[in-house]
Design a protein around this motif. Structure first.
Motif, PDB file in Angstrom:
ATOM      1  N   SER A 118      -7.724   7.689   7.592  1.00 47.05           N
ATOM      2  CA  SER A 118      -6.294   7.508   7.835  1.00 47.05           C
ATOM      3  C   SER A 118      -5.536   7.177   6.557  1.00 47.05           C
ATOM      4  O   SER A 118      -4.421   7.669   6.334  1.00 47.05           O
ATOM      5  N   GLU A 119      -6.130   6.345   5.718  1.00 43.44           N
ATOM      6  CA  GLU A 119      -5.460   6.023   4.455  1.00 43.44           C
ATOM      7  C   GLU A 119      -5.420   7.241   3.542  1.00 43.44           C
ATOM      8  O   GLU A 119      -4.440   7.459   2.814  1.00 43.44           O
ATOM      9  N   GLY A 120      -6.474   8.041   3.577  1.00 44.81           N
ATOM     10  CA  GLY A 120      -6.476   9.273   2.791  1.00 44.81           C
ATOM     11  C   GLY A 120      -5.375  10.220   3.222  1.00 44.81           C
ATOM     12  O   GLY A 120      -4.710  10.840   2.379  1.00 44.81           O
ATOM     13  N   ALA A 121      -5.162  10.328   4.533  1.00 49.97           N
ATOM     14  CA  ALA A 121      -4.107  11.208   5.048  1.00 49.97           C
ATOM     15  C   ALA A 121      -2.729  10.724   4.612  1.00 49.97           C
ATOM     16  O   ALA A 121      -1.849  11.525   4.281  1.00 49.97           O
ATOM     17  N   MET A 122      -2.531   9.405   4.594  1.00 54.64           N
ATOM     18  CA  MET A 122      -1.261   8.847   4.128  1.00 54.64           C
ATOM     19  C   MET A 122      -1.027   9.172   2.655  1.00 54.64           C
ATOM     20  O   MET A 122       0.072   9.560   2.241  1.00 54.64           O
ATOM     21  N   LYS A 123      -2.052   9.006   1.862  1.00 49.02           N
ATOM     22  CA  LYS A 123      -1.933   9.269   0.433  1.00 49.02           C
ATOM     23  C   LYS A 123      -1.635  10.747   0.169  1.00 49.02           C
ATOM     24  O   LYS A 123      -0.797  11.089  -0.684  1.00 49.02           O
ATOM     25  N   THR A 124      -2.310  11.619   0.891  1.00 46.06           N
ATOM     26  CA  THR A 124      -2.060  13.056   0.737  1.00 46.06           C
ATOM     27  C   THR A 124      -0.612  13.394   1.073  1.00 46.06           C
ATOM     28  O   THR A 124       0.057  14.122   0.329  1.00 46.06           O
ATOM     29  N   ALA A 125      -0.117  12.861   2.180  1.00 43.65           N
ATOM     30  CA  ALA A 125       1.257  13.141   2.602  1.00 43.65           C
ATOM     31  C   ALA A 125       2.261  12.628   1.573  1.00 43.65           C
ATOM     32  O   ALA A 125       3.258  13.298   1.275  1.00 43.65           O
ATOM     33  N   ALA A 126       2.014  11.443   1.018  1.00 42.26           N
ATOM     34  CA  ALA A 126       2.935  10.880   0.028  1.00 42.26           C
ATOM     35  C   ALA A 126       2.994  11.753  -1.221  1.00 42.26           C
ATOM     36  O   ALA A 126       4.085  12.031  -1.744  1.00 42.26           O
ATOM     37  N   ILE A 127       1.843  12.191  -1.696  1.00 48.58           N
ATOM     38  CA  ILE A 127       1.798  13.031  -2.889  1.00 48.58           C
ATOM     39  C   ILE A 127       2.472  14.378  -2.641  1.00 48.58           C
ATOM     40  O   ILE A 127       3.221  14.888  -3.484  1.00 48.58           O
ATOM     41  N   GLN A 128       2.235  14.944  -1.466  1.00 46.76           N
ATOM     42  CA  GLN A 128       2.843  16.235  -1.144  1.00 46.76           C
ATOM     43  C   GLN A 128       4.357  16.144  -1.017  1.00 46.76           C
ATOM     44  O   GLN A 128       5.064  17.140  -1.212  1.00 46.76           O
ATOM     45  N   MET A 176      -7.851  -4.757   6.692  1.00 49.28           N
ATOM     46  CA  MET A 176      -8.589  -4.785   5.439  1.00 49.28           C
ATOM     47  C   MET A 176      -7.693  -4.515   4.233  1.00 49.28           C
ATOM     48  O   MET A 176      -7.844  -5.122   3.175  1.00 49.28           O
ATOM     49  N   THR A 177      -6.725  -3.603   4.393  1.00 49.15           N
ATOM     50  CA  THR A 177      -5.848  -3.230   3.277  1.00 49.15           C
ATOM     51  C   THR A 177      -4.401  -3.638   3.499  1.00 49.15           C
ATOM     52  O   THR A 177      -3.569  -3.421   2.613  1.00 49.15           O
ATOM     53  N   GLU A 178      -4.092  -4.186   4.672  1.00 46.69           N
ATOM     54  CA  GLU A 178      -2.725  -4.601   5.003  1.00 46.69           C
ATOM     55  C   GLU A 178      -1.751  -3.444   4.830  1.00 46.69           C
ATOM     56  O   GLU A 178      -0.652  -3.592   4.293  1.00 46.69           O
ATOM     57  N   ALA A 179      -2.176  -2.261   5.303  1.00 49.35           N
ATOM     58  CA  ALA A 179      -1.378  -1.046   5.151  1.00 49.35           C
ATOM     59  C   ALA A 179      -1.110  -0.403   6.496  1.00 49.35           C
ATOM     60  O   ALA A 179      -1.936  -0.476   7.416  1.00 49.35           O
ATOM     61  N   ALA A 180       0.053   0.233   6.628  1.00 52.14           N
ATOM     62  CA  ALA A 180       0.381   1.007   7.826  1.00 52.14           C
ATOM     63  C   ALA A 180      -0.168   2.413   7.664  1.00 52.14           C
ATOM     64  O   ALA A 180       0.042   3.067   6.639  1.00 52.14           O
ATOM     65  N   VAL A 181      -0.893   2.881   8.681  1.00 53.96           N
ATOM     66  CA  VAL A 181      -1.503   4.205   8.647  1.00 53.96           C
ATOM     67  C   VAL A 181      -1.350   4.852  10.021  1.00 53.96           C
ATOM     68  O   VAL A 181      -0.765   4.278  10.929  1.00 53.96           O
ATOM     69  N   GLY A 182      -1.905   6.046  10.175  1.00 49.25           N
ATOM     70  CA  GLY A 182      -1.906   6.709  11.468  1.00 49.25           C
ATOM     71  C   GLY A 182      -0.863   7.802  11.582  1.00 49.25           C
ATOM     72  O   GLY A 182      -0.039   8.018  10.680  1.00 49.25           O
ATOM     73  N   ALA A 183      -0.883   8.497  12.738  1.00 51.64           N
ATOM     74  CA  ALA A 183      -0.030   9.669  12.950  1.00 51.64           C
ATOM     75  C   ALA A 183       1.446   9.327  12.857  1.00 51.64           C
ATOM     76  O   ALA A 183       2.233  10.059  12.233  1.00 51.64           O
TER      77      ALA A 183
END
Length: 248
Positions: free
Chosen positions: A188-198, A148-155
């Motif tokens: 999963s996308e939210g977790a990626m965004k949080t990690a990037a900002i942190q 849907m977003t063509e993005a890599a996500v996950g652990a």
């Protein structure tokens, strides 16, 4: 207080806070909780709000609960997104180590990038492809791909991302709200965004004016954790709650 006056006050509170609680409304209006519950039930039946346990939230029209696909989102607010993207690209400096989040406005930003002395990292397939085509140094975050977003996500994607220390990150969002912060529909996308900002010294949210006042399922950061680059702000309350650059 008459019933129509109570209803008006409840809806006004909901418009400002995007969620209301029975106990708080009863205290604010100096009436019983049972009366507030009856009012909420009636307003729910009228389609003016959605009753939830202990209170109420806006109807679905005010919520961002699901993604539209990339092609559809790219057709929304195109002129505004271009202005935002063009300004964001000017913020890249020599030797910056930059994370570019998957998203339609961040994708447009790549068209305006000029600094080839910076290094770029992204979780967006289309973003990585465009960066390579334009001759930039780019690293692609690996992980599970969301069609849907063509993005890599996950652990595995988050573990990969956490190894980097970015000087700047440029993020997309589905909602911006004073209480709800920056939000997105997918966990999963939210977790990626949080990690990037942190993991970034400075974070920028690229969002047109239609994102304000919207709340999605997952909050990934508070308004105090990133600068907002937008085309305009219609509610002055956001100018007090966040650091915002308006591109007119």
């Amino acid at each position: 207080m008459l019933q129509n006056q109570r209803h008006e006050r409840i809806l006004r509170q909901l418009e400002v806070n995007h969620a209301v609680k029975v106990a708080e409304l009863a205290k604010d209006l100096n009436i019983s909780e049972s009366t507030i519950r009856r009012d909420i039930i009636e307003l729910d039946k009228a389609g003016k709000l959605k009753k939830v346990f202990g209170g109420a939230v806006p109807t679905a029209a005010s919520m961002v609960s699901a993604y539209t696909d990339v092609a559809e989102r790219d057709l929304i607010s195109t002129e505004e997104k271009d202005r935002i993207a063009k300004f964001a690209a000017t913020l890249i400096e020599d030797d910056d180590f930059v994370y570019i989040d998957a998203g339609t406005t961040t994708h447009r930003m790549i068209d305006y990038l000029e600094n080839k002395n910076a290094t770029y990292v992204t979780n967006g397939i289309a973003h990585a492809e465009k960066l390579v085509q334009r001759g930039f140094d780019v690293y692609m975050i690996g992980g599970m791909l969301r069609p849907m977003t063509e993005a890599a996500v996950g652990a595995s994607a988050i573990e990969s991302l956490k190894r980097y220390n970015f000087t700047k990150c440029f993020m997309g969002t589905n909602g911006i709200d004073i209480r709800g912060g920056f939000s997105t529909p997918h966990i999963s996308e939210g977790a990626m965004k949080t990690a990037a900002i942190q993991n970034s010294c400075i974070s920028f949210i690229l969002a047109d004016h239609t994102k304000f006042g919207k709340i999605s399922s997952v909050t990934f950061a508070g308004l105090d954790e990133a600068y907002i680059i937008t085309d305009k702000v219609e509610d002055p309350a956001y100018l007090e709650a966040a650091q915002i650059k308006q591109i007119v």
